[in-house]
Design an enzyme around this catalytic site. Sequence first.
Site, PDB file in Angstrom:
ATOM      1  N   SER A 676       0.813  -3.525   1.793  1.00 43.10           N
ATOM      2  CA  SER A 676       1.798  -3.053   2.770  1.00 43.10           C
ATOM      3  C   SER A 676       3.129  -3.793   2.583  1.00 43.10           C
ATOM      4  CB  SER A 676       1.231  -3.215   4.184  1.00 43.10           C
ATOM      5  OG  SER A 676       2.013  -2.526   5.123  1.00 43.10           O
ATOM      6  N   ASP A 749      -2.349   7.891   3.557  1.00 38.70           N
ATOM      7  CA  ASP A 749      -1.811   6.738   4.275  1.00 38.70           C
ATOM      8  C   ASP A 749      -1.261   7.177   5.632  1.00 38.70           C
ATOM      9  OD1 ASP A 749      -0.275   4.495   5.164  1.00 38.70           O
ATOM     10  OD2 ASP A 749      -0.111   3.804   3.104  1.00 38.70           O
ATOM     11  N   HIS A 783      -4.171   3.805   5.287  1.00 36.62           N
ATOM     12  CA  HIS A 783      -3.448   2.577   4.932  1.00 36.62           C
ATOM     13  C   HIS A 783      -4.408   1.443   4.585  1.00 36.62           C
ATOM     14  CE1 HIS A 783       0.141   0.180   4.654  1.00 36.62           C
ATOM     15  NE2 HIS A 783      -0.309  -0.698   5.517  1.00 36.62           N
TER      16      HIS A 783
END
Length: 816
Positions: A676, A749, A783
């Site tokens: 991330s 995601d 994610h």
Amino acid sequence: MFLRVNRTAVAVAALLAACTAAPLALAETYHVPPAPIAQILDAAPTPQVSLSSDSSTLAILGGENLPSIAAVSEPILRLGGYRINPRTGGPIEARVAWRNALSFQAVAGGPAKAVALPAGLRFTETRWSPDGKTLAFVAETANGLELWAADVKTATARRVGAPGLNGAFGASYSWLPDGSGFLIRAVPAGRGPAPVASTTPEGPKVQETQGGKSAPVRTYQDLLSSPQDEALFAHYFTSQLTRVDLRTGATQAVGAPGLYTGASVSPDGRLILTTRVKPPFSYLVPAALFPTEIAVVDFGGSTVKTLVDRPLADNVPPPFDAVVLGPRNAEWRADAASTLVWVEAQDGGDPRNKAEVRDRVLMQDAPFTAAPRTLVDLDQRYAGVDWGRADAALVYTRWFNTRNEKRILVNPAQPGAGRVLIQRNYQDQYGDPGDIETKADGKGRQVIHFTPDGKSLFLAGEGAEAAGARPFLDRMTLADGKTQRLWRAQAGAYEPVVAIVDEAGRKLITRRESQSDAPNFFLRDLGGKSRALTSFVDPAPQFAGVSKQQITYTRADGVPLSGTLYLPAGYDPKRDGRLPLLMWAYPAEFTDAKVAGQTVDRSNRFTRPTGASHLFLLTQGYAVLDNPTMPIVGANGAEPNDTYVEQLVASAQAAVDKVVEMGVADRDRIAVGGHSYGAFMTANLLVHTDLFKTGIARSGAYNRTLTPFGFQSEQRTYWEAEGTYTRMSPFTYADKVNEPILLIHGEADDNSGTFPIQSERFYAALKGVGAQVRYVVLPNEAHGYRARESNLHTLWEMTTWLDRWLKPAAAPKAEK
């Protein structure tokens, strides 16, 4: 004759040509990393524990291991910012920690009692009854969700009531205050099949703004995008509020079906505070910002009070302390029969406006005929409240720009003023006073746990300091805010307080762990001995020989830094020499350099890797520098991100120099990685330094112009800080990446700001300028990666990549 060439046009054309001419990506099978990674990953997870509301029983919850890719690949509907499984009408596999076993352990002692559950049953959303004698949960069936209840005394479980639960908006049920039953959000009777979209469009999709009205919304995922989406949203998210009797299963519908995002019963059990969204829906913002009605109804469905009927909130300013106009954060006062409490912004909801009062907290007693009373006016944004008794409650406030927090003692019986008990920088680990301890009040609500004389309360905290974290329990006197330490964990172990069992704060339930001891729960008598309540074993003994230590060092500008250095099991510096090393990090923004430089030795924590953890690389002969601090400091009102690159590079340089100086790492065999925002960091470090041989960037964002209304801790829009957005974007400097980089991204995601297109476009740019890059897309993953196959393959990719670039003899780097 000379031809003047437009170099930018040529470069863009070349990049497009490279992307167009690229061969199709080849589908690969899932790979498994080398032993013992798969064996550790497949080990049964350590059970989770939930303490009953009367502190007499532990529910020991067995958990499923990673689901299969087939389970993660079930159909998903993405509607209004939510993701649901249309088969069950509840959350998708990627967002649920399913439980598959249940037993009850008496805190007083004796063997645990296993609850017999039907074969294959799995469940979630466990909640204790107000009296602590029953544990309710939501069970999954082939076609939906059901409400179940387990009795502590008999260790049996059964289904409660007939209606299927609607879990589309999240929590699908709550206990009634007297424990007699539940208020649930049920699938409406006779709902029928989901609407089917026509294959023939009725016309174009059109959106239009109102001239002069700004709507600066941050990037959101999974928004509605068509009339068919609107129809599906209304179908799946509409629920019927229903009362269910625990003993008989009898049901009573409350009012008409609606799009209820929340419903809570007053402490006296007479009224229901409801929040529901309404059309017209929006394609720009998630459902939480749709037109919203907050109202109080009785169990006959009649409206007693409408607190607010708010229009679409698509114009909330970008800063983090911005809020919607009108009443918000409505709740019942936990220590009163039926008192409604809510908050209203006094600064237009925009923190950029000057105002002495930012938020006003108001109260109103049922039947809501008298005018609301102001509980307290706040000079920061409201951040919650702990209710206690008629003359004492604690209101919390925060202000993002200064990272300031206040805890204000208020007297609900004499509203209108408050006294600050605690004020601090909420990023200050060393100065953290701990959290206020609460207890169940027997009506399903949590209230402040006061000492028997009513003059003090309890605080439990981490006890962070440079030498380590030693959790504690304090007593604070309300009159002067002074504290007295009642208990502190022993050095060498990490043992936070889970709950206070008795009124006087002399008996505690704690969770103890150390570097070598798996976490277990204990009953600790401050005047006597402690006793183990659980005996969980090491889930990954293959990892037991790994060593770790906290290392500290200093950045060039004087900011202290730290990280946890892990070394493989059996590592001998004389025999093995310098190792290839992976540095895995995640930057953080601060407003105070002193707070940014705080270091806490966490070597007393029990560490075992799960999922796609980078720590698995330790089993393959790599050293790992975990979470080397990367503070981005904006002191004295400066914006942290305006010097993001310079501070990031300086932190990385200091970390590399430290591990090389220690003799642990080979300067030419160090990799950097992150997930991330850590992936964003990784790409920037490859752009702006030659410190690393390669990088691993998972599920990141690389072009900040695609998030123009803010990202991470950046509140300014692209047009307010164009230079910062551009300079922070590694996409801008793709032609400067001369080290190989591995990009991994979940195909689905769901994180705001890390759309898969971020990796897709970064890969295209890197390929177009001739960089060495591998791009891996994980099908149906969000994610965070959930499926067993996806996690194993990610670990195979990471291991194979590092073996390729760090284990061979280091080659000379190209000049930048």
